[in-house]
Design a protein around this motif. Structure first.
Motif, short mmCIF file in Angstrom:
data_model
loop_
_atom_site.label_atom_id
_atom_site.label_comp_id
_atom_site.label_asym_id
_atom_site.label_seq_id
_atom_site.Cartn_x
_atom_site.Cartn_y
_atom_site.Cartn_z
N MET A 102 14.11 -8.23 78.35
CA MET A 102 12.80 -7.60 78.55
C MET A 102 11.72 -8.65 78.71
SD MET A 102 13.20 -4.50 75.78
CE MET A 102 11.44 -4.38 75.53
N VAL A 103 11.81 -9.74 77.94
CA VAL A 103 10.82 -10.81 78.05
C VAL A 103 10.94 -11.52 79.38
CG1 VAL A 103 10.09 -13.01 77.07
CG2 VAL A 103 10.61 -11.10 75.56
N ILE A 104 12.19 -11.70 79.85
CA ILE A 104 12.41 -12.43 81.10
C ILE A 104 11.98 -11.59 82.30
CG2 ILE A 104 14.18 -13.42 82.62
CD1 ILE A 104 15.71 -14.21 80.09
N PHE A 105 12.44 -10.35 82.38
CA PHE A 105 12.19 -9.53 83.56
C PHE A 105 10.89 -8.72 83.46
CE2 PHE A 105 16.85 -10.08 83.51
CZ PHE A 105 17.01 -10.64 84.76
N ARG A 106 10.37 -8.52 82.25
CA ARG A 106 9.09 -7.86 82.03
C ARG A 106 8.96 -6.53 82.80
NH1 ARG A 106 5.85 -11.30 79.34
NH2 ARG A 106 4.03 -10.00 79.74
N PRO A 107 9.80 -5.54 82.47
CA PRO A 107 9.66 -4.23 83.13
C PRO A 107 8.39 -3.50 82.72
CG PRO A 107 11.27 -4.11 81.37
CD PRO A 107 10.90 -5.55 81.50
N PHE A 108 7.79 -3.90 81.62
CA PHE A 108 6.52 -3.34 81.18
C PHE A 108 5.86 -4.35 80.25
CE2 PHE A 108 9.98 -1.69 78.55
CZ PHE A 108 9.61 -2.14 77.30
N LYS A 109 4.60 -4.11 79.96
CA LYS A 109 3.84 -4.99 79.06
C LYS A 109 3.09 -4.14 78.05
CE LYS A 109 -0.23 -5.36 82.10
NZ LYS A 109 0.25 -4.38 83.08
N ILE A 110 2.51 -4.79 77.08
CA ILE A 110 1.76 -4.08 76.05
C ILE A 110 0.57 -3.35 76.70
CG2 ILE A 110 0.32 -4.35 74.00
CD1 ILE A 110 2.11 -6.65 73.16
N GLY A 111 0.42 -2.08 76.37
CA GLY A 111 -0.65 -1.25 76.93
C GLY A 111 -0.18 -0.34 78.05
N ASP A 112 1.03 -0.55 78.57
CA ASP A 112 1.55 0.30 79.65
C ASP A 112 2.00 1.64 79.07
OD1 ASP A 112 1.05 -1.62 81.48
OD2 ASP A 112 3.13 -2.18 81.85
N PHE A 113 1.87 2.67 79.91
CA PHE A 113 2.34 4.01 79.55
C PHE A 113 3.71 4.19 80.21
CE2 PHE A 113 2.43 8.71 80.22
CZ PHE A 113 2.38 9.08 78.89
N ILE A 114 4.76 4.32 79.39
CA ILE A 114 6.12 4.32 79.93
C ILE A 114 6.91 5.49 79.36
CG2 ILE A 114 6.07 1.79 80.13
CD1 ILE A 114 8.00 1.73 77.72
N ASP A 115 8.04 5.72 80.02
CA ASP A 115 9.05 6.66 79.52
C ASP A 115 10.36 5.88 79.48
OD1 ASP A 115 10.70 8.71 78.84
OD2 ASP A 115 10.49 9.84 80.70
N ALA A 116 10.82 5.55 78.27
CA ALA A 116 12.02 4.72 78.12
C ALA A 116 12.71 5.05 76.81
CB ALA A 116 11.64 3.24 78.16
N GLY A 117 14.03 5.01 76.84
CA GLY A 117 14.79 5.28 75.62
C GLY A 117 14.58 6.67 75.07
N GLY A 118 14.23 7.62 75.93
CA GLY A 118 13.99 8.99 75.48
C GLY A 118 12.64 9.21 74.86
N VAL A 119 11.73 8.23 74.95
CA VAL A 119 10.40 8.34 74.35
C VAL A 119 9.36 8.06 75.42
CG1 VAL A 119 8.85 7.50 72.56
CG2 VAL A 119 11.31 7.59 72.13
N THR A 120 8.28 8.84 75.43
CA THR A 120 7.16 8.63 76.33
C THR A 120 5.94 8.25 75.51
OG1 THR A 120 8.00 10.26 77.90
CG2 THR A 120 5.69 9.65 78.10
N GLY A 121 5.33 7.12 75.87
CA GLY A 121 4.16 6.69 75.12
C GLY A 121 3.62 5.36 75.62
N ILE A 122 2.61 4.87 74.91
CA ILE A 122 1.95 3.60 75.25
C ILE A 122 2.62 2.48 74.45
CG2 ILE A 122 -0.23 2.32 75.22
CD1 ILE A 122 -1.68 4.98 75.41
#
Length: 287
Positions: free
Chosen positions: A130-150
């Motif tokens: 995650m650190v290498i490829f950076r699919p998201f960063k702090i403050g992003d609104f995402i849906d991942a791992g069955g959870v949606t949130g910031i």
């Protein structure tokens, strides 16, 4: 008369004390041990200095990439420990200690720890990816791992999300990287999709003009990409239009609610009806 030579017996004299120029065996051994000890100390001191230097270089290079400080600390300490194990084994080998058994014990211990911490190591590996490829960063609104949130925090083993209703959810990194990730904030803009319905008796051209007019009134809607209004389907009870304007990510929900409200009021003000499902029931009386 010939004289016969007399057979004389030669006597070899062995010196009882050390001969000048020879070194005692014990002194040779002490010299060898001392040199090996000095070499082992030099290997340890130089190796430790090299390990510390490499640790600082890793920390400096990772710090320039704005990597999570937790990952920087873990990587530096792990690399330093691995190098020091190699240095200590090299020093012991110089002293004549058989290091094969030590290597076998370290390998067996590493295997046991790896099996015991299989889940944690999986989360750690996912955190590194995650650190290498950076699919998201702090403050992003995402849906991942069955959870949606910031995204609030990204750690080595877990990621912390705040849901829209302000619940804090801690998700293992392996669960996030093992599934699809939807990042709603990555592109900076989002498309709203609304459904506006009118009855079959209403004028569809007028309805389309009304919807476009309400879009133009909303200042937070972006001119590019251009908003779209189209007749989506002829349903069982209504004619359904789809309304698709583009907005900035922070404005998404505010515009969504405001535009829905404005369209509903405008349709009613124009004398059109918003139909609801109806069913005609025919009763036949048997003769």
């Amino acid at each position: 008369m010939n004289e016969n030579p007399v057979n004389a017996q030669e006597t070899v004299v062995v010196p009882s004390g050390p001969v000048e120029g020879d070194t005692p065996v014990w002194m040779d051994k002490m010299t060898e041990v001392g040199l090996n000890l000095l070499a082992a100390v030099l290997i340890f001191v130089i190796g430790r200095f090299v390990a510390k230097t490499i640790k600082k270089l890793i920390a400096r290079s990772m710090g320039k990439t704005k990597v999570d400080p937790v990952l920087i600390s873990f990587t530096c300490n792990f690399g330093y420990s691995a190098l020091m194990v190699f240095v200590i084994l090299a020093a012991l080998s110089r002293l004549g200690v058989q290091t094969t058994s030590f290597i076998a014990v370290i390998g067996a211990a590493g295997l046991a720890v790896g099996l015991a911490l299989q889940g944690s190591l999986s989360n750690f590996a996912a955190g590194v990816l995650m650190v290498i490829f950076r699919p998201f960063k702090i403050g992003d609104f995402i849906d991942a791992g069955g959870v949606t949130g910031i995204v609030r925090d990204i750690h080595i083993f877990t990621t912390t999300l705040n849901t829209p209703d302000n619940k804090r959810v801690i998700v293992p990194n392996s669960k996030i990287m093992g599934d699809s990730i939807t990042n709603f904030s990555a592109e900076g803009t989002r498309r709203i999709e609304l459904i506006a319905s009118i009855s079959y008796s209403d004028d569809i051209d007028k309805a389309e003009e009304i919807l476009m007019d309400e879009i133009k009134k909303e200042s937070r809607i972006l001119p590019e990409p251009a908003p779209t209004v189209g007749l989506m389907e002829m349903g069982d009870s209504s004619i359904n239009f789809v309304v698709r304007p583009w907005v900035k990510v922070p404005d998404y929900w505010n515009v969504y609610f405001a535009l829905n409200k404005a369209i509903k009021k405008r349709i009613e003000a124009e004398g059109m009806t918003i139909p609801f499902p109806q069913r005609d029931v025919h009763i036949y009386q048997e003769q």
